[in-house]
Design a protein around this motif. Structure first.
Motif, PDB file in Angstrom:
ATOM      1  N   UNK A  33      10.969  10.345  -3.412  1.00  0.00           N
ATOM      2  CA  UNK A  33      12.002  10.345  -4.591  1.00  0.00           C
ATOM      3  C   UNK A  33      11.358  11.378  -5.438  1.00  0.00           C
ATOM      4  N   UNK A  34      10.101  11.919  -4.935  1.00  0.00           N
ATOM      5  CA  UNK A  34       9.530  13.077  -5.958  1.00  0.00           C
ATOM      6  C   UNK A  34       8.645  12.448  -7.208  1.00  0.00           C
ATOM      7  N   UNK A  35       8.259  11.050  -6.790  1.00  0.00           N
ATOM      8  CA  UNK A  35       7.704  10.551  -8.103  1.00  0.00           C
ATOM      9  C   UNK A  35       5.986  10.119  -7.778  1.00  0.00           C
ATOM     10  N   UNK A  36       5.287  10.398  -8.328  1.00  0.00           N
ATOM     11  CA  UNK A  36       3.881  10.039  -8.002  1.00  0.00           C
ATOM     12  C   UNK A  36       3.636   8.537  -7.820  1.00  0.00           C
ATOM     13  N   UNK A  37       2.558   8.036  -7.081  1.00  0.00           N
ATOM     14  CA  UNK A  37       2.519   6.731  -6.705  1.00  0.00           C
ATOM     15  C   UNK A  37       0.828   6.395  -6.521  1.00  0.00           C
ATOM     16  N   UNK A  38       0.548   5.360  -6.959  1.00  0.00           N
ATOM     17  CA  UNK A  38      -0.789   4.889  -6.705  1.00  0.00           C
ATOM     18  C   UNK A  38      -0.683   3.323  -6.400  1.00  0.00           C
ATOM     19  N   UNK A  39      -1.678   2.791  -5.852  1.00  0.00           N
ATOM     20  CA  UNK A  39      -1.829   1.362  -5.272  1.00  0.00           C
ATOM     21  C   UNK A  39      -3.237   0.651  -6.108  1.00  0.00           C
ATOM     22  N   UNK A  40      -3.052  -0.483  -6.584  1.00  0.00           N
ATOM     23  CA  UNK A  40      -4.309  -1.197  -7.039  1.00  0.00           C
ATOM     24  C   UNK A  40      -4.316  -2.389  -6.202  1.00  0.00           C
ATOM     25  N   UNK A  41      -5.460  -2.720  -5.697  1.00  0.00           N
ATOM     26  CA  UNK A  41      -5.650  -3.896  -5.201  1.00  0.00           C
ATOM     27  C   UNK A  41      -6.668  -4.683  -5.774  1.00  0.00           C
ATOM     28  N   UNK A  42      -6.068  -5.993  -6.308  1.00  0.00           N
ATOM     29  CA  UNK A  42      -7.113  -6.714  -7.446  1.00  0.00           C
ATOM     30  C   UNK A  42      -7.032  -8.033  -7.159  1.00  0.00           C
ATOM     31  N   UNK A  43      -7.993  -8.819  -7.802  1.00  0.00           N
ATOM     32  CA  UNK A  43      -8.064 -10.147  -7.834  1.00  0.00           C
ATOM     33  C   UNK A  43      -7.669 -10.679  -9.415  1.00  0.00           C
ATOM     34  N   UNK A  44      -8.031 -11.913  -9.902  1.00  0.00           N
ATOM     35  CA  UNK A  44      -7.907 -12.554 -11.238  1.00  0.00           C
ATOM     36  C   UNK A  44      -9.483 -12.291 -11.952  1.00  0.00           C
ATOM     37  N   UNK A  45     -10.309 -11.922 -11.209  1.00  0.00           N
ATOM     38  CA  UNK A  45     -11.552 -11.650 -12.236  1.00  0.00           C
ATOM     39  C   UNK A  45     -11.493 -10.370 -12.954  1.00  0.00           C
ATOM     40  N   UNK A  46     -12.401 -10.328 -13.810  1.00  0.00           N
ATOM     41  CA  UNK A  46     -12.605  -9.230 -14.790  1.00  0.00           C
ATOM     42  C   UNK A  46     -13.620  -8.065 -14.096  1.00  0.00           C
TER      43      UNK A  46
ATOM     44  N   UNK B   9      16.146   4.030 -14.104  1.00  0.00           N
ATOM     45  CA  UNK B   9      15.077   3.671 -15.189  1.00  0.00           C
ATOM     46  C   UNK B   9      14.242   5.036 -15.644  1.00  0.00           C
ATOM     47  N   UNK B  10      14.598   6.154 -14.915  1.00  0.00           N
ATOM     48  CA  UNK B  10      14.152   7.453 -15.469  1.00  0.00           C
ATOM     49  C   UNK B  10      12.416   7.392 -15.367  1.00  0.00           C
ATOM     50  N   UNK B  11      12.004   7.033 -14.023  1.00  0.00           N
ATOM     51  CA  UNK B  11      10.760   6.489 -13.769  1.00  0.00           C
ATOM     52  C   UNK B  11       9.836   7.765 -13.720  1.00  0.00           C
TER      53      UNK B  11
END
Length: 386
Positions: free
Chosen positions: A354-367, A324-326
């Protein structure tokens, strides 16, 4: 059959009222409703049983305060939302379900099923193997599917034959192929649509009443997208960063994560999620001598973090990034989902290899975290070299 609407029916929105009436008419016509929560549920069996299969996973903050009157606040928002819709009688499929089929993927859901029984629901729980690497795992899951068939046959006074399962497997395989075809359209550069639009299309497909209807919707949509792309091109600028979303089910955070990401200069080209490629790439062997075992083996290939030694997911990561050429990977973890949160360490390692940037989001359903998510996604996209 005499059916009644929930007492709070008049308080609901017009759209939700329409949903209740629609499902009630189905039941009056003699259709059975099976509510499901997870991609491990063998839908071939439900189709062969003549049941309408409906997803019950809650995707809204709306009912979480109601759920928190019973459930812990530091619990997965998907579980709280799902239970909240059941206890508040705001979901037509949960309210009118003849049977709810659960599976032991998650400790929180396992205990939530017990509370659903307390509401008077017929809840059948399938005992999922905790690793698909054991030599006996497929036989264990085959036996669970067999027990489900026996339960449905007795409950609905029907017979489910191997031939019926083969026919249903053929239909489900065709649906999976159609959905995979739609996902693969995003390999084009630039892609024909934004990721949020693709999700809306798949969500709409999930609420069609029969597998045949669902197949037609997706196949027609693919034909339309391909024709429009060929004749008119795409609204997605080539400068948009191509992003893979991976992690937990994301129905409850689509707006604040996916729309925010795409408004900030990205475009989701692949979803490595339960509603994405993870559950439509593998097919059932329709011609296998043992169709039950073939169904069991297909479902155990799903690369979910609940499985010990979940190599299916990590093994696919590099392939998906290349196909997918990510340009970057965003992992979304729902609050208190420990299996995905811990497994994120391995996913980050694989993505960076694989040489690609990564980030993680830890979320809930609130705004409450919407602004923080926007800031982090904007910064992540800015750091990606296109």
């Amino acid at each position: 059959m005499t059916l009644t609407l929930p007492e709070r029916f008049e308080e609901l929105s017009d759209a939700r009222k329409e949903g209740f009436v629609k499902v009630m008419k189905l039941k009056e016509e003699g259709k059975g409703i099976a509510g499901v929560f997870c991609a491990y549920t063998p839908t071939e069996v439900l189709d062969a049983a003549g049941l309408v299969s409906a997803g019950l996973c809650g995707t809204s903050q709306e009912t979480i305060p109601i759920a928190e009157q019973t459930l812990p606040k530091n619990l997965c928002p998907l579980i709280k939302s799902s239970y909240g819709f059941a206890v508040s009688e705001k979901c037509p499929y949960t309210y009118f379900s003849d049977i709810i089929i659960g599976e032991t993927t998650c400790d929180g859901k396992k205990k939530m099923y017990e509370l659903l029984r307390d509401l008077g629901k017929d809840v059948y729980v399938m005992q999922l193997p905790q690793s698909n690497k054991r030599s006996y795992a497929a036989q264990v899951w085959r036996e669970e599917i067999k027990l489900l068939i026996e339960y449905l046959e007795e409950k609905f006074d029907i017979e489910i034959t191997d031939e019926m399962l083969r026919e249903s497997a053929k239909k489900m395989n065709r649906l999976r192929k159609a959905k995979h075809r739609m996902f693969e359209l995003q390999k084009m550069d630039p892609p024909p649509m934004y990721g949020i639009d693709m999700v809306k299309a798949t969500e709409g497909e999930g609420f069609k009443l029969t597998v045949d209807e669902r197949i037609k919707v997706v196949e027609d949509l693919c034909d339309h997208i391909e024709k429009n792309y060929k004749e008119n091109g795409t609204d997605v600028p080539k400068t948009q960063k191509r992003i893979m979303l991976t992690g937990c089910p994301m129905g409850g955070v689509m707006d604040k994560v996916v729309k925010t990401l795409e408004d900030s200069g990205g475009v989701v080209v692949v979803y490595d999620t339960c509603a994405g490629t993870r559950t439509c790439e593998d097919l059932v062997d329709e011609d296998a001598d043992d169709i039950l075992l073939a169904i069991a083996e297909r479902y155990l290939k799903i690369g979910c973090s609940v499985m010990a030694d979940n190599t299916e997911r990590t093994d696919n990561m590099e392939r998906l990034i290349e196909e997918y050429k990510v340009d970057g990977v965003v992992e979304v973890v729902l609050q208190a989902c420990h299996t995905f949160n811990v497994e994120a360490v391995k996913i980050e390692r694989e993505v960076r290899r694989a040489g690609v940037p990564y980030t993680k989001l830890e979320v809930d359903y609130s705004d409450t975290d919407r602004g923080q998510i926007a800031t982090r996604l904007e910064a992540f996209l800015e750091m990606i070299d296109k």
